[in-house]
Design a protein around this motif. Structure first.
Motif, PDB file in Angstrom:
ATOM      1  N   ASP A 276       0.815  -1.221   0.000  1.00 31.11           N
ATOM      2  CA  ASP A 276       0.000   0.000   0.000  1.00 31.11           C
ATOM      3  C   ASP A 276       0.848   1.270   0.000  1.00 31.11           C
ATOM      4  OD1 ASP A 276      -2.030  -1.812   0.172  1.00 31.11           O
ATOM      5  OD2 ASP A 276      -2.851  -1.091   2.072  1.00 31.11           O
ATOM      6  N   ILE A 277       1.888   1.309   0.814  1.00 28.88           N
ATOM      7  CA  ILE A 277       2.646   2.541   1.035  1.00 28.88           C
ATOM      8  C   ILE A 277       3.796   2.664   0.045  1.00 28.88           C
ATOM      9  CG2 ILE A 277       3.912   3.910   2.714  1.00 28.88           C
ATOM     10  CD1 ILE A 277       0.913   3.522   3.310  1.00 28.88           C
ATOM     11  N   GLN A 278       4.453   1.567  -0.270  1.00 19.03           N
ATOM     12  CA  GLN A 278       5.598   1.562  -1.189  1.00 19.03           C
ATOM     13  C   GLN A 278       6.667   2.545  -0.723  1.00 19.03           C
ATOM     14  OE1 GLN A 278       2.698   1.621  -4.814  1.00 19.03           O
ATOM     15  NE2 GLN A 278       4.614   0.794  -5.597  1.00 19.03           N
ATOM     16  N   SER A 279       7.038   2.387   0.521  1.00 22.84           N
ATOM     17  CA  SER A 279       8.053   3.221   1.131  1.00 22.84           C
ATOM     18  C   SER A 279       9.376   2.471   1.166  1.00 22.84           C
ATOM     19  CB  SER A 279       7.629   3.610   2.552  1.00 22.84           C
ATOM     20  OG  SER A 279       8.672   4.240   3.257  1.00 22.84           O
ATOM     21  N   GLN A 280      10.460   3.216   1.382  1.00 21.47           N
ATOM     22  CA  GLN A 280      11.752   2.572   1.562  1.00 21.47           C
ATOM     23  C   GLN A 280      11.933   2.089   3.001  1.00 21.47           C
ATOM     24  OE1 GLN A 280      14.429   5.626   0.192  1.00 21.47           O
ATOM     25  NE2 GLN A 280      14.157   5.087  -1.962  1.00 21.47           N
ATOM     26  N   LEU A 281      10.983   2.437   3.859  1.00 27.38           N
ATOM     27  CA  LEU A 281      11.009   2.002   5.251  1.00 27.38           C
ATOM     28  C   LEU A 281      10.059   0.827   5.452  1.00 27.38           C
ATOM     29  CD1 LEU A 281      10.775   5.437   7.120  1.00 27.38           C
ATOM     30  CD2 LEU A 281      12.850   4.155   6.572  1.00 27.38           C
ATOM     31  N   THR A 282      10.312   0.042   6.481  1.00 31.25           N
ATOM     32  CA  THR A 282       9.335  -0.951   6.909  1.00 31.25           C
ATOM     33  C   THR A 282       8.300  -0.266   7.804  1.00 31.25           C
ATOM     34  OG1 THR A 282      10.536  -1.539   8.925  1.00 31.25           O
ATOM     35  CG2 THR A 282      11.121  -2.722   6.893  1.00 31.25           C
ATOM     36  N   ALA A 283       7.228  -0.949   8.079  1.00 34.85           N
ATOM     37  CA  ALA A 283       6.213  -0.387   8.966  1.00 34.85           C
ATOM     38  C   ALA A 283       6.793  -0.136  10.358  1.00 34.85           C
ATOM     39  CB  ALA A 283       5.015  -1.330   9.048  1.00 34.85           C
ATOM     40  N   LYS A 284       7.612  -1.052  10.829  1.00 35.84           N
ATOM     41  CA  LYS A 284       8.208  -0.890  12.159  1.00 35.84           C
ATOM     42  C   LYS A 284       9.135   0.316  12.196  1.00 35.84           C
ATOM     43  CE  LYS A 284      10.739  -3.351  15.784  1.00 35.84           C
ATOM     44  NZ  LYS A 284      11.412  -4.638  16.167  1.00 35.84           N
ATOM     45  N   GLN A 285       9.919   0.522  11.151  1.00 39.77           N
ATOM     46  CA  GLN A 285      10.820   1.680  11.096  1.00 39.77           C
ATOM     47  C   GLN A 285      10.030   2.987  11.072  1.00 39.77           C
ATOM     48  OE1 GLN A 285      12.947   0.528   7.554  1.00 39.77           O
ATOM     49  NE2 GLN A 285      14.710  -0.273   8.698  1.00 39.77           N
ATOM     50  N   LEU A 286       8.926   3.018  10.335  1.00 40.80           N
ATOM     51  CA  LEU A 286       8.100   4.225  10.310  1.00 40.80           C
ATOM     52  C   LEU A 286       7.493   4.481  11.681  1.00 40.80           C
ATOM     53  CD1 LEU A 286       6.984   6.414   8.294  1.00 40.80           C
ATOM     54  CD2 LEU A 286       4.871   5.064   8.283  1.00 40.80           C
ATOM     55  N   TYR A 287       7.056   3.442  12.352  1.00 37.95           N
ATOM     56  CA  TYR A 287       6.497   3.560  13.707  1.00 37.95           C
ATOM     57  C   TYR A 287       7.539   4.155  14.653  1.00 37.95           C
ATOM     58  CZ  TYR A 287       5.292   1.811  18.395  1.00 37.95           C
ATOM     59  OH  TYR A 287       5.048   1.691  19.746  1.00 37.95           O
ATOM     60  N   GLU A 288       8.765   3.676  14.588  1.00 42.79           N
ATOM     61  CA  GLU A 288       9.822   4.188  15.471  1.00 42.79           C
ATOM     62  C   GLU A 288      10.144   5.646  15.154  1.00 42.79           C
ATOM     63  OE1 GLU A 288      12.792   1.274  14.693  1.00 42.79           O
ATOM     64  OE2 GLU A 288      12.047  -0.135  16.236  1.00 42.79           O
ATOM     65  N   ARG A 289      10.113   6.016  13.869  1.00 44.06           N
ATOM     66  CA  ARG A 289      10.337   7.413  13.501  1.00 44.06           C
ATOM     67  C   ARG A 289       9.192   8.281  14.041  1.00 44.06           C
ATOM     68  NH1 ARG A 289      11.280   9.140   7.268  1.00 44.06           N
ATOM     69  NH2 ARG A 289      13.279   8.121   7.690  1.00 44.06           N
ATOM     70  N   ALA A 290       7.987   7.772  14.005  1.00 43.40           N
ATOM     71  CA  ALA A 290       6.836   8.531  14.510  1.00 43.40           C
ATOM     72  C   ALA A 290       6.962   8.800  16.000  1.00 43.40           C
ATOM     73  CB  ALA A 290       5.540   7.775  14.201  1.00 43.40           C
ATOM     74  N   LEU A 291       7.453   7.836  16.746  1.00 45.29           N
ATOM     75  CA  LEU A 291       7.648   8.041  18.186  1.00 45.29           C
ATOM     76  C   LEU A 291       8.628   9.180  18.443  1.00 45.29           C
ATOM     77  CD1 LEU A 291       7.845   4.338  19.466  1.00 45.29           C
ATOM     78  CD2 LEU A 291       5.948   5.946  19.784  1.00 45.29           C
ATOM     79  N   ALA A 292       9.680   9.252  17.638  1.00 42.71           N
ATOM     80  CA  ALA A 292      10.660  10.328  17.803  1.00 42.71           C
ATOM     81  C   ALA A 292      10.047  11.678  17.432  1.00 42.71           C
ATOM     82  CB  ALA A 292      11.888  10.045  16.942  1.00 42.71           C
ATOM     83  N   ASP A 293       9.277  11.735  16.356  1.00 46.70           N
ATOM     84  CA  ASP A 293       8.653  12.992  15.940  1.00 46.70           C
ATOM     85  C   ASP A 293       7.578  13.443  16.927  1.00 46.70           C
ATOM     86  OD1 ASP A 293      10.207  13.481  13.785  1.00 46.70           O
ATOM     87  OD2 ASP A 293       8.673  13.150  12.258  1.00 46.70           O
ATOM     88  N   GLN A 294       6.950  12.499  17.580  1.00 49.87           N
ATOM     89  CA  GLN A 294       5.965  12.859  18.598  1.00 49.87           C
ATOM     90  C   GLN A 294       6.612  13.728  19.678  1.00 49.87           C
ATOM     91  OE1 GLN A 294       4.907   9.845  21.522  1.00 49.87           O
ATOM     92  NE2 GLN A 294       2.724  10.258  21.194  1.00 49.87           N
ATOM     93  N   LYS A 295       7.796  13.357  20.125  1.00 46.11           N
ATOM     94  CA  LYS A 295       8.503  14.137  21.138  1.00 46.11           C
ATOM     95  C   LYS A 295       8.903  15.508  20.598  1.00 46.11           C
ATOM     96  CE  LYS A 295      10.394  10.048  23.482  1.00 46.11           C
ATOM     97  NZ  LYS A 295      11.633   9.321  23.867  1.00 46.11           N
ATOM     98  N   MET A 296       9.341  15.552  19.353  1.00 49.03           N
ATOM     99  CA  MET A 296       9.750  16.817  18.753  1.00 49.03           C
ATOM    100  C   MET A 296       8.574  17.791  18.673  1.00 49.03           C
ATOM    101  SD  MET A 296       9.421  18.564  15.634  1.00 49.03           S
ATOM    102  CE  MET A 296       9.149  17.295  14.399  1.00 49.03           C
ATOM    103  N   ILE A 297       7.423  17.308  18.263  1.00 48.55           N
ATOM    104  CA  ILE A 297       6.242  18.175  18.134  1.00 48.55           C
ATOM    105  C   ILE A 297       5.784  18.658  19.503  1.00 48.55           C
ATOM    106  CG2 ILE A 297       3.830  18.261  17.396  1.00 48.55           C
ATOM    107  CD1 ILE A 297       4.583  16.276  15.174  1.00 48.55           C
TER     108      ILE A 297
END
Length: 598
Positions: A276-297
């Protein structure tokens, strides 16, 4: 964006993209059967990539005439495919033929545009096979079966005279009972949330197959015999829909309580994410990036709250706990909002302001000739999203684009107030940027003009949703709202929702998150109103992976913008970036990046 429900063995999520042949000017009520299409060998070594693409799409519309309606291809508009076992076997045979042909062509000498077109077709075909053989939502998701969308496209269309469209409806009505009989035969161990959605939306079919439709037919120039047949077939169709609703109602648990969530698990989720997404990341990698961005926001929101505090709470000390201070500030700003009866009018009023800002700042070229109609969400589409865009495809690009807004008139007062606090005067502006201009509406207008029709029709959700999220940031960075800190604070709340969508979806589908944990995430960590959070929980239990598309696409576009600045140097402008990016249709962001930066 939502996405209209296609009455086919393949869901609209699958059929959100394909290829297309040249426009045909004639309409026929007879489509070749799936078996006749499959019987013709798809593999023809003498074809080049362009010829093969045209052949692929010619056959695609014949096999999936319901989807063809949604891109404005009406040659097979009278057909209503019946999703039975024989049809699934025919689909698989055709899809696997295409898989072989595409693989052979990809090993030949190709231009970059041909190669990327074929790669999109390959993903489409492989995903379709996976849907039918592995994912099998045709068994457990009853909401995939709904005839309203196709009928509404014909009834509300303007592609041929009304009398001809009524005769098309008459032809399609004949097949509605068999359509729902096949649906009932397919359902096995249905997911309960999807079953409830199917009941709600199929009850809304009555707003399309209605007495008003019958009155229109009886008042037309159809023959007396046709009118008698129309009334009989409409009645039989209404009975078939009601029977399906009764069948599904009987599958619901008798005991009250929370419905069990249909969870994919890590392996299946990663597969669906990749398709569906066709990203260079896996779903788990995107999830981990989201956790980091949550703190930044959270940090940016804390800074803006500190700046605004003396203006709104001059006589109060700011709480020492940043999250508490942010919540208090957001609650204060959320109190200014439209009345329930005026929400749709407030949406309409803002659209000209967005257009004027884009033109004044030369952010991109807008097409003033493409109609945007703001309406309340039709009944058969409700129960999933607050707002959505329903856009025509490239075959009928001049048709209306509908901006669907959830009606609030019948909502209980407390729920309406909670909803309007969420979509207050600030967030309503961001919503309109996202859904309309320069978000989904504008992007899909550009997509219909793409030189690559395949990239226009094969729609990548992460690119589409990612662009809409990027449009929000782009507009505010360009000075929309005069850099008002209140708007930026609310924007970060909205952007936090994008990040939270990814955390929520992965946590539910892979980590087993329950409703209480999800509500804490949305209300206490993402500052959402109770009504919004409850609606998102419901949506998250009805879909898988789609909620990650916003953050995945947005992140990739931000990276691409930085690379374009570096590569283009003094030739970079936001207008050039926007228009170049959108010129590649609905292709995945990594594909666009490859072509843009070459």
């Amino acid at each position: 964006m939502k996405k209209a429900i296609i009455a086919s063995a393949l869901s609209w999520a699958l059929l959100a993209g394909c290829s297309q042949p040249s426009q045909s000017t004639q309409t026929t009520n007879q489509a070749p059967s799936a078996s006749s299409i499959v019987a013709q060998p798809a593999e023809q070594p003498t074809l080049n990539a362009t010829q093969y693409s045209n052949q692929f799409v010619d056959e695609l519309w014949q096999l999936y005439p319901e989807f063809a309606l949604y891109v404005g291809y009406y040659d097979y508009d009278a057909q209503l495919p019946i999703a039975d076992q024989q049809r699934r076997e025919q689909e698989l045979q055709w899809l696997k033929q295409q898989q072989t042909s595409i693989s052979q062509l990809l090993s030949s000498e190709l231009t970059e545009h041909q190669r990327t077109d074929l790669s999109l077709m390959a993903n489409f075909v492989e995903r379709a096979i996976w849907q039918l053989e592995t994912f099998k939502s045709w068994q457990w998701d009853p909401s995939e079966y709904n005839v309203a969308g196709g009928f509404a496209q014909i009834i509300n269309g303007d592609y041929k005279p009304e009398i001809e469209r009524l005769r098309t409806v008459l032809s399609r009505l004949e097949h509605v009972p068999a359509y729902y009989q096949a649906a009932q035969a397919n359902i096995s161990n249905p997911a309960i949330p999807q079953t409830r959605l199917a009941i709600q939306q199929n009850q809304g079919v009555a707003s399309v197959l209605s007495d008003e439709l019958l009155a229109k037919a009886l008042a037309s120039d159809m023959t007396d015999a046709e009118k008698v047949e129309f009334e009989a077939r409409l009645s039989a169709a209404q009975i078939a829909v009601a029977s399906y609703v009764d069948f599904l109602t009987g599958l619901l648990p008798e005991a009250e309580g929370a419905d069990p969530v249909y969870r994919l698990g890590e392996a299946m989720y990663e597969q669906k994410f990749a398709f569906d997404i066709q990203s260079q990341l896996t779903a788990k990698q995107l999830y981990e990036r989201a956790l980091a961005d949550q703190k930044m926001i959270h940090g940016k929101m804390a800074e803006l709250t500190t700046e605004l505090w003396p203006k709104y709470f001059a006589d109060q000390a700011m709480p020492a706990e940043p999250m508490q201070a942010i919540a208090q500030m957001l609650e204060r700003l959320s109190q200014v909002h439209a009345k329930p009866t005026e929400f749709k009018a407030a949406v309409e009023q803002q659209i000209p302001e967005l257009i004027a800002f884009i033109k004044a700042n030369d952010l991109m070229t807008l097409d003033d000739d493409k109609p945007l109609v703001i309406r309340h969400t039709p009944e058969y589409m409700r129960g999933y999203a607050v707002a959505s865009i329903q856009a025509p495809g490239p075959y009928d690009a001049k048709a209306n684009t509908y901006y669907n807004v959830m009606p609030l008139d019948d909502m209980p007062a407390d729920q309406a107030e909670s909803f309007l606090r969420e979509y207050n005067q600030y967030l309503m502006q961001v919503l309109n940027i996202h859904e309309a201009i320069p978000g989904h509406y504008t992007q899909l207008v550009y997509a219909n003009k793409s030189p690559s029709l395949i990239k226009s029709i094969i729609r990548n959700g992460a690119m589409i949703e990612g662009w809409a999220v990027f449009a929000e940031r782009m507009m505010l960075e360009a000075g929309y709202g005069d850099f008002e800190p209140e708007l930026w604070l609310m924007y970060y709340k909205w952007n936090l929702r994008v990040v939270t969508n990814t955390i929520l979806d992965y946590s539910i589908q892979v980590l087993g998150m329950e409703q209480e944990q999800a509500m804490d995430l949305m209300v206490n960590q993402a500052f959402q109103q109770q009504a919004e959070a409850a609606g998102k929980w419901r949506r998250a239990t009805l879909s898988q992976v789609q909620l990650t598309s916003y953050y995945a696409g947005f992140s990739d576009i931000l990276v691409l913008r930085d690379k374009a600045k570096q590569a283009w140097g003094e030739d970079y402008s936001i207008k050039r970036f926007n228009e170049t990016f959108l010129s590649y249709g609905n292709a995945p962001v990594p594909v666009i990046a490859e072509l843009m930066l070459k």
